[in-house]
Design an enzyme around this catalytic site. Structure first.
Site, PDB file in Angstrom:
ATOM      1  CE1 TYR A  28    -104.201 -21.184 -31.489  1.00  0.00           C
ATOM      2  CE2 TYR A  28    -103.035 -22.411 -29.807  1.00  0.00           C
ATOM      3  CZ  TYR A  28    -103.340 -21.211 -30.420  1.00  0.00           C
ATOM      4  OH  TYR A  28    -102.772 -20.040 -29.957  1.00  0.00           O
ATOM      5  CB  ALA A  29    -105.845 -28.612 -35.017  1.00  0.00           C
TER       6      ALA A  29
END
Length: 337
Positions: A63-64
């Site tokens: 995530y990111a």
């Protein structure tokens, strides 16, 4: 908040969990579309969730590009002990040939990287994010089991596996006396009921908990979308059609949700979440949010009790065709023990 056993363990998790896919990633697709929340905004959501009784928070190394884990590690601070902290590995995190997958090399390194980003000495629920056809299941399980025995992991789980793949891991773990997956994290919503065919019956049979991601079908069931083209241009669904939805069937589902929501004088997303929470075998529903008011609305679903009429109407409009061999055996949901 209500709590449910995590699979066959003695640990309990909140029926609604906080997902952190909206944390971090400003300026980097697709994370800028999903939320791109900074540390301050993420901290508000985490504080609200914990104060409301949520104890399960889910993230992933991907995530990111790791920023979600970093932000979560910073905002948890002294409240780390109040959380069943879950993260995942599998997706490529670097350019090297071994910075992806489920080999012993990468499981060991990815775990250390997540521990560092999350500022913790252990992960409560460490989940494989997908199936790795190149790595023997025994190799992956062996590496995870070593980390469990070393105290770096409390429990292990899996996400996005087919039922036969999950059974392959469970069988190998039982045969070799290795740590067993205690949960599966899967997509499930009124607009996507595929797990009822095999994954949900398998999980109930095997004592595996089911954690649901995208219970609002990526925003399709948020109440911001309908057949007349009324879509919030700033919404996630307007910018990303994931997970895929059969639009005509989906619009019928939204219409039915509006009827039930009006009956209870609540919002459409609360009803959609309450329906998933009412399904046999579901342990917890993971919700994400960009704003505190969105999270507050989602958390309220835990207290909404749908009537038999509500459920019958929603079941009917969202029912999937019955595939073989199920039509020869009857409804798989009816066979849940």
């Amino acid at each position: 908040m209500q709590y449910e056993r995590l699979g066959a363990t003695g640990a309990f998790v909140s029926r609604i969990a906080l997902g952190t896919m909206t944390f971090g990633g400003a300026g980097t697709p697709p994370w800028n579309v999903l939320g791109a929340l900074d540390e301050k905004a993420a901290g508000e959501l985490v504080g609200l969730a914990l104060d409301s009784g949520v104890n399960l928070i889910d993230t992933a190394d991907m995530y990111a590009g790791g920023e979600s884990e970093e932000i979560l590690g910073r905002v948890l601070g002294a409240r780390r002990r109040d959380v069943v902290l879950a993260t995942k590995l599998f997706v490529r995190m670097g350019h090297g040939p071994n910075e992806v997958g489920l080999s012993r090399l990468w499981v060991t390194q990815a775990l250390e990287d997540s521990l560092r980003r999350l500022r913790t000495d252990h992960i409560d629920l460490y989940q494989i994010h997908s199936f790795d056809p190149l790595t023997p299941v025994e190799e992956t399980l062996g590496a995870l089991d070593d980390a469990v025995r070393a105290g770096k992991i409390r429990y292990i789980g899996a996400s996005n596996l087919a039922a036969w793949q999950m059974m392959k891991y469970l069988g190998a773990a039982d045969l070799r006396g290795l740590s067993r997956f205690v949960s599966q994290q899967v997509y499930y919503s009124l607009a996507g009921r595929d797990i009822e065919r095999e994954l949900l019956p398998m999980a109930v049979d095997q004592g595996v908990g089911t954690l649901v991601w995208s219970p609002l079908a990526g925003g399709f069931l948020s109440g911001k979308v309908d057949r007349h083209g009324n879509t919030d241009a700033a919404s996630r669904r307007a910018q990303s059609a994931n997970p895929p939805v059969d639009l005509e069937r989906g619009y019928d589902i939204v219409d039915a949700l509006r009827v039930v929501a009006a009956r209870h004088d609540v919002g459409v997303p609360r009803v959609a979440l309450a329906w998933v929470l009412a399904r046999r075998g579901v342990t917890s529903v993971i919700v994400g949010a960009k704003r505190p008011d969105q999270l507050t609305e989602n958390l309220a679903a835990a207290d909404l009790v749908l009537t038999d009429q509500d459920i019958e109407e929603l079941d009917a409009v969202s029912a999937l065709p019955v595939p073989y061999p199920d039509w020869g055996q009857g409804d798989p949901a009816a066979r849940l023990p």
